[in-house]
Design an enzyme around this catalytic site. Structure first.
Site, short mmCIF file in Angstrom:
data_model
loop_
_atom_site.label_atom_id
_atom_site.label_comp_id
_atom_site.label_asym_id
_atom_site.label_seq_id
_atom_site.Cartn_x
_atom_site.Cartn_y
_atom_site.Cartn_z
N ASP A 125 111.02 96.07 -16.76
CA ASP A 125 110.51 97.46 -16.82
C ASP A 125 111.60 98.43 -17.30
O ASP A 125 111.29 99.52 -17.78
CB ASP A 125 109.95 97.89 -15.46
N GLU A 126 112.88 98.03 -17.18
CA GLU A 126 113.97 98.95 -17.54
C GLU A 126 113.96 99.34 -19.01
O GLU A 126 114.59 100.32 -19.40
CB GLU A 126 115.34 98.36 -17.18
N TYR A 151 122.42 97.18 -20.66
CA TYR A 151 121.55 96.03 -20.32
C TYR A 151 120.13 96.30 -20.82
O TYR A 151 119.53 95.46 -21.51
CB TYR A 151 121.54 95.81 -18.80
N LYS A 155 117.79 94.36 -23.70
CA LYS A 155 116.49 93.74 -23.44
C LYS A 155 115.40 94.37 -24.32
O LYS A 155 114.47 93.68 -24.75
CB LYS A 155 116.12 93.89 -21.95
P1 NAD Z 1 120.40 85.77 -13.34
O1 NAD Z 1 121.56 86.57 -13.80
O2 NAD Z 1 120.27 85.37 -11.91
O3 NAD Z 1 120.32 84.41 -14.19
C1 NAD Z 1 120.54 84.37 -15.57
C2 NAD Z 1 120.67 82.90 -15.96
O4 NAD Z 1 120.86 82.85 -17.40
C3 NAD Z 1 121.90 82.21 -15.35
O5 NAD Z 1 121.54 80.94 -14.85
C4 NAD Z 1 122.87 82.09 -16.51
O6 NAD Z 1 123.73 80.96 -16.40
C5 NAD Z 1 121.93 81.96 -17.69
N1 NAD Z 1 122.55 82.41 -18.96
C6 NAD Z 1 123.24 83.55 -19.19
N2 NAD Z 1 123.69 83.58 -20.46
C7 NAD Z 1 123.26 82.44 -21.04
C8 NAD Z 1 123.40 81.89 -22.35
N3 NAD Z 1 124.08 82.54 -23.31
N4 NAD Z 1 122.81 80.70 -22.62
C9 NAD Z 1 122.13 80.03 -21.64
N5 NAD Z 1 121.99 80.49 -20.39
C10 NAD Z 1 122.54 81.69 -20.09
O7 NAD Z 1 119.12 86.59 -13.83
P2 NAD Z 1 117.69 86.75 -13.15
O8 NAD Z 1 117.73 87.88 -12.21
O9 NAD Z 1 117.22 85.42 -12.72
O10 NAD Z 1 116.84 87.23 -14.43
C11 NAD Z 1 116.23 86.30 -15.28
C12 NAD Z 1 115.53 87.03 -16.40
O11 NAD Z 1 114.56 87.92 -15.86
C13 NAD Z 1 116.45 87.90 -17.26
O12 NAD Z 1 116.03 87.79 -18.60
C14 NAD Z 1 116.21 89.31 -16.76
O13 NAD Z 1 116.44 90.26 -17.77
C15 NAD Z 1 114.76 89.24 -16.35
N6 NAD Z 1 114.33 90.15 -15.29
C16 NAD Z 1 115.03 90.20 -14.11
C17 NAD Z 1 114.57 91.01 -13.07
C18 NAD Z 1 115.29 91.08 -11.75
O14 NAD Z 1 114.94 91.89 -10.90
N7 NAD Z 1 116.28 90.24 -11.48
C19 NAD Z 1 113.42 91.79 -13.27
C20 NAD Z 1 112.76 91.73 -14.50
C21 NAD Z 1 113.22 90.89 -15.49
O1 DAU Z 2 113.82 96.69 -12.80
C1 DAU Z 2 114.13 95.37 -13.18
C2 DAU Z 2 115.62 95.20 -13.18
O2 DAU Z 2 116.03 95.23 -11.82
C3 DAU Z 2 116.09 93.91 -13.83
O3 DAU Z 2 115.75 93.96 -15.21
C4 DAU Z 2 117.60 93.72 -13.68
O4 DAU Z 2 117.99 92.46 -14.21
C5 DAU Z 2 117.93 93.78 -12.21
O5 DAU Z 2 119.33 93.69 -12.04
C6 DAU Z 2 117.40 95.07 -11.58
O6 DAU Z 2 118.13 96.23 -12.06
P1 DAU Z 2 118.57 97.41 -11.06
O7 DAU Z 2 119.71 98.12 -11.64
O8 DAU Z 2 117.39 98.21 -10.63
O9 DAU Z 2 119.00 96.51 -9.78
P2 DAU Z 2 120.25 96.56 -8.79
O10 DAU Z 2 119.97 95.55 -7.72
O11 DAU Z 2 121.55 96.49 -9.50
O12 DAU Z 2 120.13 98.02 -8.17
C7 DAU Z 2 118.95 98.44 -7.50
C8 DAU Z 2 119.15 99.88 -7.05
O13 DAU Z 2 120.16 99.89 -6.03
C9 DAU Z 2 119.65 100.79 -8.15
O14 DAU Z 2 119.07 102.07 -7.98
C10 DAU Z 2 121.15 100.86 -7.92
C11 DAU Z 2 121.26 100.73 -6.42
N1 DAU Z 2 122.50 100.08 -5.92
C12 DAU Z 2 122.83 98.86 -6.43
C13 DAU Z 2 123.98 98.21 -6.03
C14 DAU Z 2 124.36 96.87 -6.61
C15 DAU Z 2 123.29 100.68 -4.95
O15 DAU Z 2 122.96 101.78 -4.46
N2 DAU Z 2 124.43 100.04 -4.55
C16 DAU Z 2 124.82 98.83 -5.06
O16 DAU Z 2 125.90 98.33 -4.66
#
Ligand code: NAD
Ligand code: DAU
Length: 339
Positions: A125-126, A151, A155
């Site tokens: 959603d970002e 980031y 994306k």
């Molecule tokens: P994560 O950081 O936990 O995992 C990322 C994985 O990708 C790792 O296992 C890493 O080793 C692998 N990776 C990184 N670079 C690579 C490369 N060059 N080649 C092969 N593998 C590689 O991330 P996540 O939180 O599991 O997110 C997964 C996907 O979902 C991402 O594309 C992220 O943008 C998307 N996403 C995450 C969230 C969230 O809240 N975490 C929400 C929406 C979308």
């Molecule tokens: O919305 C989807 C995204 O959510 C994904 O695409 C990203 O991969 C994932 O990392 C996440 O992004 P955010 O920046 O929203 O997540 P994060 O957990 O880093 O932070 C969540 C909220 O908490 C944000 O408003 C920042 C705040 N925060 C985060 C950290 C790490 C703090 O206040 N303190 C902290 O130490």
């Protein structure tokens, strides 16, 4: 058996997706291609059925290794591989542009060469930027892409290369855009696991700014089910917003985690705000609900309880990370050493 190619399957969401497919879709074999960056962890795959899962260590930016690993008769590519942490992208954007954009293009080229049936891009959603505080606005699939962090920009660019592969070369693509995931095995740089780990160790909990930023939270397995349905039922070329209608202020989450863990609110430490910090994310998931027949199965209360229990029961997993590269990341990010 259908062959599917999952990238980033040793990370948080990718490993949950692999567990889900192995449990709920017995007709699929998985090739899991992951570079094992700091966020990739083979422990995340412990206990899974290896008869239907093959792990290959590799970089999605390496054209030859991708082509060699992608099965010849491949039903779908699910692209989870990414640099995923906003704060790291603010510190340095290079790896984000390389993996998230170039890597996606290389996967699309390989998918075209191998005649893969469908390419599923796991987006966020970002890409749609930030919504005003306490407004009635929600992200829909027609919201403009206006990313604010390096980031999110990477994306959004990945979504554009996916679109171009479809428009130019006819690759069958679907994009999912999900909000903030939480659940077991999330790397402790992200809000919820960071706060749980710090609270369990009686360390201060760094809350950015006024703590009133809003995120729309979803339990990771619900996101993974939506990704599978987007692959099965999504219309080619479409994007689907995925969210559980669960907006929460950061500070409320932090307080409720402390309460659940029996720790005092005095551990909360308000720190300097994140640069360009998006104020509010809120997703309208109506299209996914109606077109994909998807709905979340886990309530916020259930999901948070399961997540806390998992981190309580897997302190070795957390401590191995906290004793590795993460220590120096934490020190440079927060200016304080972990205990
Ligand atoms: P994560 O950081 O936990 O995992 C990322 C994985 O990708 C790792 O296992 C890493 O080793 C692998 N990776 C990184 N670079 C690579 C490369 N060059 N080649 C092969 N593998 C590689 O991330 P996540 O939180 O599991 O997110 C997964 C996907 O979902 C991402 O594309 C992220 O943008 C998307 N996403 C995450 C969230 C969230 O809240 N975490 C929400 C929406 C979308
Ligand atoms: O919305 C989807 C995204 O959510 C994904 O695409 C990203 O991969 C994932 O990392 C996440 O992004 P955010 O920046 O929203 O997540 P994060 O957990 O880093 O932070 C969540 C909220 O908490 C944000 O408003 C920042 C705040 N925060 C985060 C950290 C790490 C703090 O206040 N303190 C902290 O130490």
């Amino acid at each position: 058996m259908k062959e599917i190619f999952v990238t980033g399957g040793a990370g948080f969401i990718g490993s949950a997706f692999i567990r889900l497919v192995l449990d709920e879709h017995p007709g699929s074999n998985i090739v899991n291609f992951d570079a094992l960056t700091y966020a990739g962890n083979l422990e995340n795959l412990e206990g899974i059925d290896d008869s239907r899962h093959t792990f290959i260590k590799g970089d999605i930016c390496g054209r030859d290794e991708v082509l060699a690993a992608m099965p010849d008769d491949c039903e779908a590519v699910f692209n989870f591989a990414a640099e995923s942490h906003v704060d790291r992208s603010i510190h340095s954007a290079d790896e984000f542009l390389r993996t998230n954009i170039i890597g996606t293009q290389i996967l699309l080229d390989a998918a075209r060469e191998k005649n893969v049936r469908r390419f599923v891009q796991v987006s966020t959603d970002e890409v749609m930027g930030s919504l005003p505080d306490e407004s009635d606005e929600f992200f829909t699939e027609s919201s403009p892409l206006q990313p604010n962090s390096p980031y999110a920009a990477s994306k959004a660019a990945a979504e554009f290369v996916v679109r171009a592969a479809r428009e130019t070369h006819g690759v069958d693509t679907v994009v999912t855009r999900c909000g903030n995931n939480y659940g077991p095995r999330q790397f402790p740089e992200k809000l919820i696991p960071l706060m749980i780990a710090n609270a369990m160790n009686d360390e201060s909990l760094p809350v950015y700014g006024d703590g009133k930023n809003v995120r729309d939270w979803i339990y990771v397995d619900d996101h993974c089910r939506a990704i599978w349905l987007a692959f099965k039922k999504g219309r080619s070329g479409e994007a689907y917003n995925i969210g559980a209608r669960n907006e929460q202020y950061n500070i409320d989450i932090v307080k409720s985690l402390l309460d659940s863990l029996g720790k005092p609110h005095s551990l909360i430490n308000y720190v300097t705000d994140r640069l360009g910090h998006d104020r509010r994310y809120a997703i309208d998931p109506a299209k996914a609900e109606t077109e994909l027949g998807w709905k979340p199965l886990t309530t916020w209360e259930q999901g948070l309880a399961k997540t806390i229990d998992w981190y309580r029961e897997n302190q070795d997993w957390v401590n191995r990370i906290r004793n590795g590269e993460y220590r120096s990341y934490y020190k440079s990010m927060y200016g304080a050493a972990l205990k």
